[in-house]
Design a protein around this motif. Structure first.
Motif, mmCIF file in Angstrom:
data_model
loop_
_atom_site.group_PDB
_atom_site.id
_atom_site.type_symbol
_atom_site.label_atom_id
_atom_site.label_comp_id
_atom_site.label_asym_id
_atom_site.label_seq_id
_atom_site.Cartn_x
_atom_site.Cartn_y
_atom_site.Cartn_z
ATOM 1 N N CYS A 1 -2.106 -7.339 0.065
ATOM 2 C CA CYS A 1 -3.330 -7.870 0.661
ATOM 3 C C CYS A 1 -3.120 -9.338 1.022
ATOM 4 O O CYS A 1 -2.595 -10.118 0.218
ATOM 5 N N THR A 2 -3.514 -9.708 2.235
ATOM 6 C CA THR A 2 -3.269 -11.077 2.701
ATOM 7 C C THR A 2 -4.216 -12.076 2.048
ATOM 8 O O THR A 2 -4.136 -13.265 2.322
ATOM 9 N N HIS A 3 -5.100 -11.596 1.195
ATOM 10 C CA HIS A 3 -6.022 -12.509 0.516
ATOM 11 C C HIS A 3 -5.371 -13.088 -0.733
ATOM 12 O O HIS A 3 -4.993 -14.241 -0.761
ATOM 13 N N MET A 4 -5.153 -12.246 -1.764
ATOM 14 C CA MET A 4 -4.638 -12.745 -3.031
ATOM 15 C C MET A 4 -3.368 -12.021 -3.475
ATOM 16 O O MET A 4 -2.881 -12.257 -4.572
ATOM 17 N N GLY A 5 -2.881 -11.092 -2.639
ATOM 18 C CA GLY A 5 -1.618 -10.467 -2.986
ATOM 19 C C GLY A 5 -1.709 -9.200 -3.809
ATOM 20 O O GLY A 5 -0.710 -8.759 -4.362
ATOM 21 N N CYS A 6 -2.886 -8.596 -3.919
ATOM 22 C CA CYS A 6 -2.988 -7.310 -4.600
ATOM 23 C C CYS A 6 -2.452 -6.211 -3.678
ATOM 24 O O CYS A 6 -2.286 -6.418 -2.482
ATOM 25 N N HIS B 1 -8.937 -3.375 -4.100
ATOM 26 C CA HIS B 1 -9.967 -3.382 -5.134
ATOM 27 C C HIS B 1 -10.153 -4.736 -5.790
ATOM 28 O O HIS B 1 -11.098 -4.922 -6.534
ATOM 29 N N CYS B 2 -9.230 -5.649 -5.551
ATOM 30 C CA CYS B 2 -9.374 -6.949 -6.208
ATOM 31 C C CYS B 2 -10.608 -7.672 -5.689
ATOM 32 O O CYS B 2 -11.438 -8.148 -6.449
ATOM 33 N N HIS B 3 -10.733 -7.777 -4.364
ATOM 34 C CA HIS B 3 -11.853 -8.550 -3.829
ATOM 35 C C HIS B 3 -12.547 -7.842 -2.688
ATOM 36 O O HIS B 3 -13.301 -8.441 -1.939
ATOM 37 N N PRO C 1 -12.669 -10.452 2.136
ATOM 38 C CA PRO C 1 -12.264 -11.844 2.408
ATOM 39 C C PRO C 1 -10.840 -12.022 2.966
ATOM 40 O O PRO C 1 -10.465 -13.158 3.231
ATOM 41 N N TRP D 1 -0.471 -9.078 -12.462
ATOM 42 C CA TRP D 1 -1.335 -9.271 -11.302
ATOM 43 C C TRP D 1 -2.101 -10.577 -11.377
ATOM 44 O O TRP D 1 -2.427 -11.166 -10.352
ATOM 45 N N THR E 1 0.371 -12.959 -10.050
ATOM 46 C CA THR E 1 0.514 -12.754 -8.605
ATOM 47 C C THR E 1 -0.628 -13.426 -7.853
ATOM 48 O O THR E 1 -0.412 -14.179 -6.897
ATOM 49 N N ASN F 1 -0.311 -16.852 -5.658
ATOM 50 C CA ASN F 1 -0.661 -16.654 -4.251
ATOM 51 C C ASN F 1 -1.641 -17.716 -3.739
ATOM 52 O O ASN F 1 -1.690 -17.990 -2.548
ATOM 53 N N THR G 1 -1.705 -2.088 -8.087
ATOM 54 C CA THR G 1 -2.642 -3.052 -8.667
ATOM 55 C C THR G 1 -3.723 -2.290 -9.428
ATOM 56 O O THR G 1 -4.226 -1.295 -8.915
ATOM 57 N N ASN H 1 -7.367 -1.228 -10.607
ATOM 58 C CA ASN H 1 -8.568 -1.255 -9.776
ATOM 59 C C ASN H 1 -9.437 -2.465 -10.046
ATOM 60 O O ASN H 1 -10.152 -2.926 -9.186
ATOM 61 N N ILE I 1 -9.139 -6.184 -11.608
ATOM 62 C CA ILE I 1 -8.405 -7.223 -12.321
ATOM 63 C C ILE I 1 -9.337 -8.376 -12.665
ATOM 64 O O ILE I 1 -10.135 -8.824 -11.846
ATOM 65 N N PRO J 1 -15.972 -16.981 1.013
ATOM 66 C CA PRO J 1 -15.354 -15.903 1.783
ATOM 67 C C PRO J 1 -14.189 -16.386 2.644
ATOM 68 O O PRO J 1 -14.046 -15.994 3.789
ATOM 69 N N LEU K 1 -9.950 -17.979 2.159
ATOM 70 C CA LEU K 1 -8.906 -18.253 1.164
ATOM 71 C C LEU K 1 -8.816 -19.739 0.823
ATOM 72 O O LEU K 1 -8.938 -20.144 -0.328
ATOM 73 N N PRO L 1 -16.436 -6.898 -7.520
ATOM 74 C CA PRO L 1 -17.216 -7.491 -6.442
ATOM 75 C C PRO L 1 -18.060 -6.456 -5.690
ATOM 76 O O PRO L 1 -17.545 -5.483 -5.176
#
Lengths: 170, 419
Positions: A114-119, A131-133, A147, B148, B151, B155, B272, B274, B276, B293, B295, B352
């Protein structure tokens, strides 16, 4: 300091102090280079940079996840419907035509990070959900809901045969 | 004989005078409440973490193929390994708990105000070091959450302008969190506590220069100070007893309550989990990260949210002494801030959804608002309190403080004229 010292001498002294400081500073900075560089990926890590994948076992509609540079890469054998749905739009958040993201329309190769946080996003319905964000991607790996700021990265790869690709080299 | 040895040392090293000056005769305000115990407790937890950590390191393997199993080895086979590990894992939570109370006390009683700004800022530096140490230590068990978490956090450096991608690879020493990352995190996790000890020494030097604040917020006259020993050594030890009871309950009866179940699964770079979540002590900051919203915006907001505390001496310009003690509006603000932290913590813990996202965004605004509105609120509050009439002792104190500031300014100007 005595009275008879001329200003010219202080000027020279100041210059020498500055010059010594500058040379010393450059020396310290140069000495830092090997330490900083030692933390970059080592040769054996760099050697893993190329992965060869045999595509013959992936049926239409199927997905295979392979490791490239330790990262998951999704290889999707897209069905004609999926290709049609992907070419119909250009994506919303990071617009990009599907044709620029694939070499052969039936094979989609994207880095599954994922380009957001790397999940690692999960394959759910059409496309992927992280599923992270809560980011979502379509069947071309383009982001449809934030996001995440960017589409799933397409790694450099090329076809060496009809059903064999090498990831890591364009 | 002991007397002669000490005399021999004292001729060569200021042992007796140091102990006398900094410990036995160290002047301490007589009215310190139990909220002033937490600095000492933080020191005790630091020592606990260093000792348990060194003994754990004797059995731990920093290698991605061995580290998860070496934790099981510690838990099952090493004599008292389970105790060392549970003490260390619980100790991390205990450390953050006592530090948060220590900070809340400083905020409540306004102890960050002049002349204690540097004391507060060294504390801020210690908080950052503690966070970095805890984060790196969390990778070492090499479970799913470890992997994770590392990670996601490494990141975050992608937000760096121009070099984002290279910096992330440099930090990890690999394209993903891997062997290189694990070994460097272990090396630094072992190093950082000693940097923390050095920073604690600086923190204590600053403390012993400006001396402890006290609940009244008024700098007490010399007659109101009492020697640290035996009055506060005994008070600190009594508090330590209570602390150790609570700590032991967690170590012996609830050790898993502070460890995410997902971390009992070995790290899998291809999958990952589901849901974290970071450790509880990072939850409010994590919620702020997720609420933005974008990064880069999220990373900046999270960084700022930790650093906001450092701005307190600039933000709070009220001349009313004693922190929340004499300031009813500041007191309300303080409790609302604590409530907001709890809301953020809850938002950071839940997966979320649109609803929690909205709550998180409102709570994030409240978080920054409760800092940035302080200059205005404190000024209005001061005016209102002065109009309402302050206790005579407070007025006298404010006048004397204004006088010292004026004198300092005059002295400064005179020195300026001479030069």
């Amino acid at each position: 300091m005595t009275e008879n010292e001329s200003p010219a001498n202080t000027g020279r002294r100041n210059f020498l102090i500055k010059a010594t400081t500058a040379v010393g500073g450059v020396g310290v900075a140069a000495a830092c280079v090997p330490f900083v560089a030692s933390m970059n990926p080592s040769s054996d890590v760099l050697a893993k940079a190329v992965t060869e994948v045999d595509l013959s076992g992936i049926t239409p509609g199927g997905v295979r996840t392979v490791a490239w540079q330790g990262k998951p890469v999704f290889i999707v054998h897209r069905t004609p419907e999926e290709i049609q749905a992907s070419t119909a739009t250009n994506g919303v958040i990071d617009p990009e035509p599907d044709s620029q993201r694939v070499q052969k329309p039936e094979w989609l190769v994207v880095v599954g990070v994922c380009t957001h946080m790397g999940c690692v996003p999960n394959k759910e319905g059409p496309g992927w959900t992280c599923h992270c964000h809560g980011s979502q991607y379509d069947d071309s790996g383009r982001v449809t809901r934030g996001p995440a700021p960017k589409n799933l990265e397409v790694p450099p790869y090329h076809f060496v045969a009809d059903n064999k690709i090498i990831i890591g080299k364009a | 004989m002991p007397g002669r040895i000490i005399k021999w040392i004292d001729q060569r090293f200021p042992l007796t005078s140091f102990v006398k000056h900094e410990l036995t005769d160290y002047p301490t305000p007589r009215n310190l409440s139990y909220w002033w115990n937490f600095g000492f407790l933080a020191g005790v937890v630091l020592m606990l973490q260093v000792v348990t950590g060194i003994f754990l390191a004797m059995h731990y393997r920093a290698d991605i193929s061995l580290s998860f199993d070496s934790i099981q080895h510690i838990m099952r086979e090493v004599n008292y390994g389970w105790l060392l590990r549970y003490m260390h894992a619980t100790g991390a939570s205990a450390f953050f708990f006592v530090i948060f109370v220590h900070m809340a006390r400083t905020l409540y009683y306004g102890s960050y105000r002049a002349p204690r700004e540097l004391l507060w800022w060294t504390g801020q530096g210690l908080l950052l070091l503690l966070m970095a140490t805890a984060f790196m230590g969390y990778l070492l068990p090499w479970g799913q959450m470890s992997y994770w978490g590392a990670t996601v956090i490494t990141n975050l450096f992608q937000a760096t302008p121009f070099f984002g991608d290279q910096i992330v690879i440099w930090l990890r020493g690999d394209y993903t969190v891997g062997d290189a990352t694990l070994t460097r995190f272990f090396a630094l996790h072992y190093l950082f506590p000693f940097i923390i000890i050095g920073a604690v020494v600086i923190h204590l030097v600053a403390l012993h220069t400006v001396k402890s604040s006290n609940p009244s917020g008024i700098d007490l006259a010399a007659k109101d100070n009492i020697p640290f020993h035996p009055y506060f050594t005994i008070k600190d030890l009594y508090g330590l007893g209570w602390f150790l009871i609570v700590y032991s309950v967690f170590v012996f009866f609830l050790p898993d309550s502070l460890i995410e179940p997902a971390n009992n699964i070995p790290a899998n770079p291809m999958q990952t989990p589901n849901h974290i979540v970071p450790e509880w002590y990072f939850l409010p900051f994590y919620a702020i990260l997720r609420s933005v919203p974008n990064l880069v915006g999220g990373v900046v907001a999270m960084g700022l949210s930790v650093m906001m505390f450092a701005f307190m001496p600039f933000l709070d310009r009220s001349r009313i002494p004693g922190g929340a003690h004499y300031r009813p509006i500041f007191k309300i603000q303080f409790y609302l801030f604590l409530l907001d932290m709890l809301v953020l913590g809850y938002v950071g813990y839940t997966p979320p959804t649109n609803q929690t996202l909205l709550i998180g965004q409102i709570a994030t605004l409240c978080y920054f608002g409760s800092f940035l509105l302080i200059p205005f609120i404190s000024r209005i509050e001061e005016r209102w309190l002065v109009r309402r009439g302050l206790p005579p002792a407070v007025i006298a104190l404010m006048e004397s403080e204004a006088l010292t500031i004026e004198q300092r300014r005059l002295k400064h100007r005179r020195r300026g004229e001479q030069a």
